[in-house]
Design a protein around this motif. Structure first.
Motif, PDB file in Angstrom:
ATOM      1  N   UNK A  60       4.361  -7.613  -8.596  1.00 19.62           N
ATOM      2  CA  UNK A  60       3.786  -7.693  -7.393  1.00 19.62           C
ATOM      3  C   UNK A  60       4.745  -7.759  -6.083  1.00 19.62           C
ATOM      4  N   UNK A  61       5.842  -8.468  -6.299  1.00 17.58           N
ATOM      5  CA  UNK A  61       6.907  -8.570  -5.439  1.00 17.58           C
ATOM      6  C   UNK A  61       7.558  -7.312  -4.919  1.00 17.58           C
ATOM      7  N   UNK A  62       7.856  -6.391  -6.069  1.00 16.40           N
ATOM      8  CA  UNK A  62       8.370  -5.268  -5.651  1.00 16.40           C
ATOM      9  C   UNK A  62       7.370  -4.384  -4.965  1.00 16.40           C
ATOM     10  N   UNK A  63       6.101  -4.341  -5.329  1.00 12.71           N
ATOM     11  CA  UNK A  63       4.991  -3.534  -4.903  1.00 12.71           C
ATOM     12  C   UNK A  63       4.927  -4.106  -3.259  1.00 12.71           C
ATOM     13  N   UNK A  64       5.205  -5.365  -3.009  1.00 13.88           N
ATOM     14  CA  UNK A  64       5.257  -5.746  -1.689  1.00 13.88           C
ATOM     15  C   UNK A  64       6.332  -5.200  -0.789  1.00 13.88           C
ATOM     16  N   UNK A  65       7.560  -5.328  -1.577  1.00 15.90           N
ATOM     17  CA  UNK A  65       8.651  -4.472  -0.970  1.00 15.90           C
ATOM     18  C   UNK A  65       8.452  -2.984  -0.607  1.00 15.90           C
TER      19      UNK A  65
END
Length: 161
Positions: free
Chosen positions: A139-144
């Motif tokens: 989810x964090x990498x998708x946010x980036x």
């Protein structure tokens, strides 16, 4: 021992500030270096571009020299491109058609980058630690990636002639 999960909200704000150009190449180079520096236990971060049908071509990356090209019907990157869905693999050696560019890689996270229904490329992260990537990391990498897409112009190879 598990890595400490980064503060992805903070990283997204920092990446947004770093993206001072709309140029795809500049931003792709920046995000790969940024992720490599800010996320622990990675040995490769980079892009594979869809510049031809059903084929991924190496783009900007951080890490050892990489495999090129990757057909959509091979490996974790190919699966992400083919399905247009993220791939989070705890043990790449359990994947029959895994492409081993770096024998030290044991887990992988691949995020397809889409805009208006068109696949631009995939962002590939490799780690020497098995099961490195949690749902929170994904989810964090998708946010980036969302920050990257919002701040980046359509790449030349996708622009209409």
């Amino acid at each position: 021992m598990a890595s400490k999960t980064p503060d992805y909200a903070l990283l997204a704000r920092q990446l947004d500030a770093l993206m001072d150009s709309a140029d795809w190449l500049v931003n792709a180079a920046q995000i790969t270096a940024f992720i490599m520096q800010q996320v622990d236990e990675l040995n490769w971060v980079g892009f594979y571009l869809q510049r031809q049908p059903e084929l991924l071509t190496l783009g900007p990356f951080q890490g050892k020299p990489a495999c090129n090209p990757i057909p959509f019907d091979k490996g974790v990157c190919g699966a992400a491109a083919r399905s247009r869905q993220p791939q989070r693999i705890d043990d790449v050696h359990a994947i029959a058609d895994h492409i081993a560019c770096d024998a030290a890689s044991n887990s992988e996270l691949v995020i397809p980058l889409m805009r208006e229904g068109t696949l631009w490329d995939v962002l590939d992260l490799d780690s020497p630690r098995r099961a490195r990537f949690s749902e929170e990391d994904q989810a964090g990498i998708e946010r980036l990636v969302k920050v990257f897409l919002e701040r980046t112009s359509l790449p030349d190879w996708l622009a209409a002639p």
